[in-house]
Every structure is written in C-alpha cells, then in structure tokens.
Design an enzyme around this catalytic site. Structure first.
Site, PDB file in Angstrom:
ATOM      1  N   ASP A  57       0.817  -1.218   0.000  1.00  0.00           N
ATOM      2  CA  ASP A  57       0.000   0.000   0.000  1.00  0.00           C
ATOM      3  C   ASP A  57       0.849   1.265   0.000  1.00  0.00           C
ATOM      4  O   ASP A  57       0.310   2.373  -0.048  1.00  0.00           O
ATOM      5  CB  ASP A  57      -0.932   0.017   1.220  1.00  0.00           C
ATOM      6  CG  ASP A  57      -1.988  -1.076   1.152  1.00  0.00           C
ATOM      7  OD1 ASP A  57      -2.371  -1.467   0.032  1.00  0.00           O
ATOM      8  OD2 ASP A  57      -2.406  -1.551   2.227  1.00  0.00           O
ATOM      9  N   CYS A  58       2.168   1.115   0.061  1.00  0.00           N
ATOM     10  CA  CYS A  58       3.091   2.257   0.141  1.00  0.00           C
ATOM     11  C   CYS A  58       3.747   2.489  -1.217  1.00  0.00           C
ATOM     12  O   CYS A  58       4.397   1.588  -1.759  1.00  0.00           O
ATOM     13  CB  CYS A  58       4.148   1.956   1.205  1.00  0.00           C
ATOM     14  SG  CYS A  58       5.523   3.124   1.254  1.00  0.00           S
ATOM     15  N   GLY A  59       3.596   3.699  -1.751  1.00  0.00           N
ATOM     16  CA  GLY A  59       4.191   4.039  -3.042  1.00  0.00           C
ATOM     17  C   GLY A  59       5.701   3.916  -3.037  1.00  0.00           C
ATOM     18  O   GLY A  59       6.290   3.425  -4.006  1.00  0.00           O
TER      19      GLY A  59
END
Length: 140
Positions: free
Chosen positions: A10-12
């Site tokens: 979920d983390c770019g």
C-alpha cells in the site's frame, strides 16, 4: 544473489523500490511485514545493519505514533522495539537487504546503492518523478 524487501504494497515508496529491484534483474524475496512481522531478534539485526537506531526507524505518518506519545524521549530502545513489535506499522519501510548492505529505501532510489546491478536503465516513479533518465544518468 538473494535480495529481501520488507514491503508494504500500500506504500508508493515501497512499490517503487520493488520495481527498481526488479528492473535491476533481481527477483527479491518479498516479505509483507504487516502480515509477517520480523521477530524481535530479526528487527534488532535489521536496525543494526542499517546503522540506525530504533527511534530513527520509527514511522510517524499513518501510525499510532502520536497516540502512543512516541515522540517522548522517555521511551528507550527496548520500549520502542516493543511498540514496533506490537504495531508493525510503526516500522518504517521499505527495508532492503542485499549481499551489499541493508538500507531503509527512503527515498526509493536509495536501494540503488546496494544493488549488484545498479545500472537499471530509465526509471520513473509512480508519481512521474524521473530517477534514471534515458541516458542512464541518475536524476535524483
């Protein structure tokens, strides 16, 4: 050569780091650390290998950092580790382990410093920021 990424999909920044590793020709072991958190011993080992302190590896954004009052200097390293183990989201990411070293890949291009093949060709992050231009030169 084995590369491991402690990853949050979920983390770019974590997604960009994984893409850089793959573009270098490596297929890393991907550990989704929120589903499979490291043991206390492994976390201590990772922190030591980065040269950071537990406090320096704490993530504030999107975590219970403020509600747990983790900015207070009263919390020692052992207590911070306890909080990280109880709330893995407090562990900043992505952490990448390679035979050439261990880094907290923030920014994501920091991973280039420990890749066996850092000449990845052109690479642009999800947000459009160019990391390596068409000529193979690091831009950031």
């Amino acid at each position: 050569m084995t590369i491991t990424i402690y990853h949050n999909p979920d983390c770019g920044t974590s997604r960009n780091t994984l893409a850089i590793i793959r573009q270098s020709g490596e297929e890393p072991e991907v550990i989704e650390y929120l589903k499979n958190p490291p043991s206390r011993e492994k976390l201590i080992e990772l922190i030591a290998a980065t040269g950071m302190t537990p406090r320096a590896l704490l993530r504030e954004k999107g975590t219970p950092y403020a509600e747990l009052n983790l900015g207070d200097a009263k919390w020692g390293d052992d207590e911070i580790l306890d909080f990280m183990l109880a709330h893995p989201i407090l562990i900043n990411r992505p952490i990448v382990v390679s035979p050439l070293g261990v880094v907290l890949a923030r920014p994501s291009e920091a991973v280039l410093d420990i890749l066996p093949n850092p000449d990845i060709g052109p690479f642009t992050k999800e947000d459009g920021e160019v990391v390596v231009d068409a000529g193979g030169k690091r831009v950031v």
